[in-house]
Every structure is written in C-alpha cells, then in structure tokens.
Scaffold this active site. Sequence first.
Site, short mmCIF file in Angstrom:
data_model
loop_
_atom_site.label_atom_id
_atom_site.label_comp_id
_atom_site.label_asym_id
_atom_site.label_seq_id
_atom_site.Cartn_x
_atom_site.Cartn_y
_atom_site.Cartn_z
N ASP A 10 33.68 46.33 41.51
CA ASP A 10 34.74 46.33 40.33
C ASP A 10 34.43 47.31 38.84
OD1 ASP A 10 36.95 45.35 38.39
OD2 ASP A 10 35.98 44.34 37.72
N SER A 11 35.29 47.82 38.32
CA SER A 11 35.28 47.92 36.90
C SER A 11 34.08 47.69 36.17
CB SER A 11 36.40 48.23 36.48
OG SER A 11 36.66 47.32 36.07
N CYS A 73 39.60 44.92 41.71
CA CYS A 73 39.86 44.67 40.85
C CYS A 73 41.00 46.14 41.36
CB CYS A 73 38.91 46.60 40.39
SG CYS A 73 39.57 47.41 39.20
N THR A 75 43.60 47.46 39.56
CA THR A 75 43.54 48.80 39.03
C THR A 75 42.88 49.94 39.83
OG1 THR A 75 43.27 47.90 36.79
CG2 THR A 75 43.30 50.62 36.42
N GLU A 151 33.45 41.79 29.18
CA GLU A 151 32.48 43.24 29.51
C GLU A 151 31.42 42.31 28.68
OE1 GLU A 151 31.48 44.86 31.42
OE2 GLU A 151 32.87 43.87 32.73
N CYS A 183 44.22 40.84 36.79
CA CYS A 183 43.36 41.51 36.61
C CYS A 183 41.67 40.67 37.07
CB CYS A 183 43.03 41.89 34.86
SG CYS A 183 41.16 42.95 34.73
N HIS A 185 39.20 40.53 35.78
CA HIS A 185 38.07 39.92 34.30
C HIS A 185 39.22 38.12 34.61
CE1 HIS A 185 36.51 43.31 34.93
NE2 HIS A 185 35.43 43.20 33.65
N1 DGL Z 1 38.75 43.93 36.70
C1 DGL Z 1 39.80 45.34 36.69
C2 DGL Z 1 41.15 45.16 37.15
O1 DGL Z 1 40.95 43.55 38.05
C3 DGL Z 1 39.78 45.16 35.34
C4 DGL Z 1 40.20 46.69 35.21
C5 DGL Z 1 40.12 47.59 34.11
O2 DGL Z 1 38.71 47.82 33.66
O3 DGL Z 1 40.55 47.69 33.14
O4 DGL Z 1 42.09 45.49 37.43
#
Ligand code: DGL
Length: 260
Positions: A10-11, A73, A75, A151, A183, A185
């Site tokens: 993930d990001s 993720c 995105t 985060e 998302c 998060h």
């Molecule tokens: N957890 C990521 C998602 O599901 C976050 C994306 C991001 O870093 O902007 O989209």
Amino acid sequence: MSKQPIGVFDSGVGGTSIWKEIHGLLPNENTVYLADSKNAPYGEKSAQEILELSIKNTEYLLSVNCKMIVVACNTATTNAIDYLRENYNVPFIGIEPAIKPAALGSKSKTVGILATKGTLSSSLFHSTAENHARGIKIIEREGKGLVHLVETGHAKSTAAKKLLEDYLKPMLASGIDYLVLGCTHYPYLIPVLKELLPDGVKIIDSGEAVARQTKVVLEKNNLLNPSKEKATMQFHTNADVMVLRDLIANEQANVSYLDF
Ligand code: DGL
C-alpha cells in the site's frame, strides 16, 4: 512454491486493514507487507508516478519470493494493476471501492463515496460506477487530508472528526444510506465515522471481498499453503515503525524499517 509468502503493498499503513482480513481468512499463509509511507499519499500523484511506485513495490516483493501480490491500495490498483498483470508472472489481486454491493443494498438509491483524488478521477472507478450503479445517485467526496492523519497516528483525533464532518455534510443532505470507503486507510476512521453518521447509514469497505478473492485465486492456481506451521508475518515501512506496529497490534508480527 505454496509456502512462499503473499506480498501485500500500500502507499502506507492503510493496507493493513486488508492484510487483517486476509490473515483472518487464511491464517496459515506467510505474508510480507510493504508500507510505502514515505511516498504517501499516492492519491495526489500523477498516474505515471503511481505506476512507478507500484512497480518498485512489486519488484521488492518479488525479490523476496512472493507467490502472489495483493495491491492493497485503491489508488495503485486503479492506476497500475493492468500494467502489473501484463508484465509480471504472478497473480495480482486488486481493490476497488465497493460500489456494487452498496448500490444493490441502497433503499434510498443514494450512496456516498469517500476516496482519494487518484481513485475518483480514474477510468476504472468511472466504469465500475456506470456498470454497477445505474439509477443510483452517487455523492463523491475526496477525503483530502485523511490519509495523512492515519499515517501520523491521528485517525481518532478532533482534526479527523472535523474533516469527516465536512465531507459527510453533502452526503447526509442528499439522504445516503450507504457510505463506501474507497481507500484502505479509511477503515481506521470507522470509530469517528460511527459517531457522525445516523444509525441508518451503513459503512462498507472492500476488505472481506478482497480476502475471499485472494483465497479463490490461490486455490485456482494451486498455491494455498497446506502447512499447519505458524505463519510468518513480516512488515516493512520506510517511515515510522511505531505507527505501523500500533495498527497491526499482532504480537507475532515482525515490524521493521526498510529503506525501499
Ligand atoms: N490506501 C490508499 C488507497 O487505498 C491510499 C491512497 C493514497 O496514498 O492516497 O487508495
């Protein structure tokens, strides 16, 4: 090969919400999780940058022998999964906002979706909405700032509450009865969301569906780990180890800093 780990990236730390569902369903599977927190949020980067970061994460996970990769993720999935599937020889599981079950369940025919800019502006999101939510009014809001709060360990803060109040306002005014968390998060914001949403509004995310799909694809490819040994759980972050450790809250997990 079946003993090789499942790679999850993930990001940042949000994809641990998906990892928990996968681990819950498949407790024997070894896993390696990569939190690219140094580069979060992906949602505000260009499609090319998101693709490059997704390639970097994938190549690391393949270098430690992962048999499958879960792109935890939204995105990164919307911007990179086609490329990854075409260019690497392991199965990939992606994640998309759960618009379909929300559209099917909605009585008010009005559904809210909270996601990043990168997800909301992607063509995959638009085609899913067109194919699975005909006749449904979708109220989209970009959850600007929310990834950063998760985060930095502030998912339950007043700042999170304030932002969410603002983002939910137009949705509640339109009479949504489902809120889709687009998302990975955002499941960590559920305690605050529950304080803000009226009882009739259901919150839905994609974690369970992704875990089920992971199992199906492992079975299909003969990759399920038959071993009854305790699974190994390796977590890496290129930022704050404490934030990641707090969210996983699993004593068996090995959490460490890695400069990737
Ligand atoms: N957890 C990521 C998602 O599901 C976050 C994306 C991001 O870093 O902007 O989209």
